[in-house]
Design a protein around this motif. Sequence first.
Motif, PDB file in Angstrom:
ATOM      1  N   PHE A 156       0.794  -1.087   0.090  1.00 47.12           N
ATOM      2  CA  PHE A 156      -0.008   0.082  -0.062  1.00 47.12           C
ATOM      3  C   PHE A 156       0.896   0.978   0.140  1.00 47.12           C
ATOM      4  O   PHE A 156       0.602   1.998  -0.899  1.00 47.12           O
ATOM      5  N   THR A 157       1.843   1.254   0.813  1.00 43.31           N
ATOM      6  CA  THR A 157       2.661   2.459   1.036  1.00 43.31           C
ATOM      7  C   THR A 157       3.640   2.599  -0.673  1.00 43.31           C
ATOM      8  O   THR A 157       3.672   3.809  -0.761  1.00 43.31           O
ATOM      9  N   ASP A 158       3.730   1.505  -1.044  1.00 45.21           N
ATOM     10  CA  ASP A 158       4.602   1.607  -2.144  1.00 45.21           C
ATOM     11  C   ASP A 158       3.592   2.124  -3.095  1.00 45.21           C
ATOM     12  O   ASP A 158       4.272   3.142  -4.164  1.00 45.21           O
ATOM     13  N   ARG A 159       2.641   1.811  -3.377  1.00 43.99           N
ATOM     14  CA  ARG A 159       1.549   2.462  -4.500  1.00 43.99           C
ATOM     15  C   ARG A 159       1.281   3.822  -4.039  1.00 43.99           C
ATOM     16  O   ARG A 159       1.110   4.639  -4.935  1.00 43.99           O
ATOM     17  N   MET A 160       1.317   4.270  -2.891  1.00 45.04           N
ATOM     18  CA  MET A 160       0.773   5.569  -2.399  1.00 45.04           C
ATOM     19  C   MET A 160       2.126   6.493  -2.737  1.00 45.04           C
ATOM     20  O   MET A 160       1.716   7.438  -3.282  1.00 45.04           O
ATOM     21  N   THR A 161       3.137   6.053  -2.531  1.00 48.14           N
ATOM     22  CA  THR A 161       4.492   6.722  -2.791  1.00 48.14           C
ATOM     23  C   THR A 161       4.603   6.922  -4.440  1.00 48.14           C
ATOM     24  O   THR A 161       4.896   7.881  -4.858  1.00 48.14           O
ATOM     25  N   ARG A 162       4.391   5.676  -5.268  1.00 47.40           N
ATOM     26  CA  ARG A 162       4.200   5.998  -6.621  1.00 47.40           C
ATOM     27  C   ARG A 162       3.520   7.052  -7.070  1.00 47.40           C
ATOM     28  O   ARG A 162       3.711   7.722  -8.193  1.00 47.40           O
ATOM     29  N   ILE A 163       2.174   6.851  -6.548  1.00 48.50           N
ATOM     30  CA  ILE A 163       1.102   7.774  -6.895  1.00 48.50           C
ATOM     31  C   ILE A 163       1.743   9.214  -6.726  1.00 48.50           C
ATOM     32  O   ILE A 163       1.371  10.081  -7.548  1.00 48.50           O
ATOM     33  N   ALA A 164       1.953   9.492  -5.746  1.00 49.98           N
ATOM     34  CA  ALA A 164       2.502  10.852  -5.107  1.00 49.98           C
ATOM     35  C   ALA A 164       3.603  11.241  -5.967  1.00 49.98           C
ATOM     36  O   ALA A 164       3.864  12.486  -6.072  1.00 49.98           O
ATOM     37  N   THR A 165       4.570  10.486  -6.261  1.00 48.50           N
ATOM     38  CA  THR A 165       5.851  10.920  -7.010  1.00 48.50           C
ATOM     39  C   THR A 165       6.023  10.589  -8.488  1.00 48.50           C
ATOM     40  O   THR A 165       7.203  10.613  -8.964  1.00 48.50           O
TER      41      THR A 165
ATOM     42  N   GLY B 115      -2.007  14.285 -13.902  1.00 49.47           N
ATOM     43  CA  GLY B 115      -3.121  14.962 -14.306  1.00 49.47           C
ATOM     44  C   GLY B 115      -4.468  13.927 -13.641  1.00 49.47           C
ATOM     45  O   GLY B 115      -5.452  14.513 -13.480  1.00 49.47           O
ATOM     46  N   ALA B 116      -4.473  12.905 -14.189  1.00 49.86           N
ATOM     47  CA  ALA B 116      -5.248  11.911 -13.678  1.00 49.86           C
ATOM     48  C   ALA B 116      -5.575  11.738 -12.179  1.00 49.86           C
ATOM     49  O   ALA B 116      -6.629  11.852 -11.629  1.00 49.86           O
ATOM     50  N   ARG B 117      -4.356  11.611 -11.562  1.00 47.62           N
ATOM     51  CA  ARG B 117      -4.371  11.779  -9.928  1.00 47.62           C
ATOM     52  C   ARG B 117      -5.219  12.996  -9.552  1.00 47.62           C
ATOM     53  O   ARG B 117      -5.904  13.189  -8.729  1.00 47.62           O
ATOM     54  N   ASN B 118      -4.773  14.358 -10.015  1.00 43.38           N
ATOM     55  CA  ASN B 118      -5.120  15.350  -9.448  1.00 43.38           C
ATOM     56  C   ASN B 118      -6.625  15.668  -9.870  1.00 43.38           C
ATOM     57  O   ASN B 118      -7.175  16.718  -9.136  1.00 43.38           O
ATOM     58  N   ILE B 119      -7.206  15.036 -10.815  1.00 51.07           N
ATOM     59  CA  ILE B 119      -8.416  15.117 -11.062  1.00 51.07           C
ATOM     60  C   ILE B 119      -9.427  14.204  -9.959  1.00 51.07           C
ATOM     61  O   ILE B 119     -10.457  14.567  -9.550  1.00 51.07           O
TER      62      ILE B 119
ATOM     63  N   LEU C 189      -8.544  12.386  -7.228  1.00 50.87           N
ATOM     64  CA  LEU C 189      -8.472  12.443  -6.023  1.00 50.87           C
ATOM     65  C   LEU C 189      -9.504  13.468  -5.315  1.00 50.87           C
ATOM     66  O   LEU C 189     -10.317  13.153  -4.371  1.00 50.87           O
ATOM     67  N   PRO C 190      -9.465  14.534  -5.678  1.00 48.83           N
ATOM     68  CA  PRO C 190     -10.454  15.578  -5.178  1.00 48.83           C
ATOM     69  C   PRO C 190     -12.099  15.216  -5.523  1.00 48.83           C
ATOM     70  O   PRO C 190     -12.980  15.125  -4.626  1.00 48.83           O
ATOM     71  N   LEU C 191     -12.184  14.373  -6.714  1.00 49.11           N
ATOM     72  CA  LEU C 191     -13.643  13.974  -6.967  1.00 49.11           C
ATOM     73  C   LEU C 191     -13.956  12.697  -5.807  1.00 49.11           C
ATOM     74  O   LEU C 191     -15.004  12.725  -5.534  1.00 49.11           O
ATOM     75  N   LEU C 192     -12.959  11.717  -5.792  1.00 46.89           N
ATOM     76  CA  LEU C 192     -13.274  10.642  -4.908  1.00 46.89           C
ATOM     77  C   LEU C 192     -13.141  11.194  -3.375  1.00 46.89           C
ATOM     78  O   LEU C 192     -14.005  10.637  -2.802  1.00 46.89           O
TER      79      LEU C 192
END
Length: 95
Positions: free
Chosen positions: A49-58, A66-70, A72-75
């Motif tokens: 989980f932390t690996d996935r979150m780190t990869r998404i963040a970085t 762009g996909a993440r930034n759209i 996460l606020p919607l979710l």
Amino acid sequence: AAHVHSPAGGQGMNAGIQDGYALGRALATGQLDGYEAQRRPVAQRVVAFTDRMTRIATTHSRAARGARNIALPLLGHLPAFRTKLATELAELNYR
């Protein structure tokens, strides 16, 4: 505990506390043989989980950012998503 992963969210600390509790119980009840089988899946899930979150963040991918930034606020407007994410981030979903 020997969890080696990103400190994002503090899951390692909480998992370590849970490990200590589980180890104490295993020692007190004489059920030490089951300790690793009980705790290893938790450690593996935390690391994944932390690996996935780190990869998404970085991520370096402009499209992924762009996909993440759209997304996460919607979710973030979904109570079930917020609860699940907060529970995962705090490592409060395991006993």
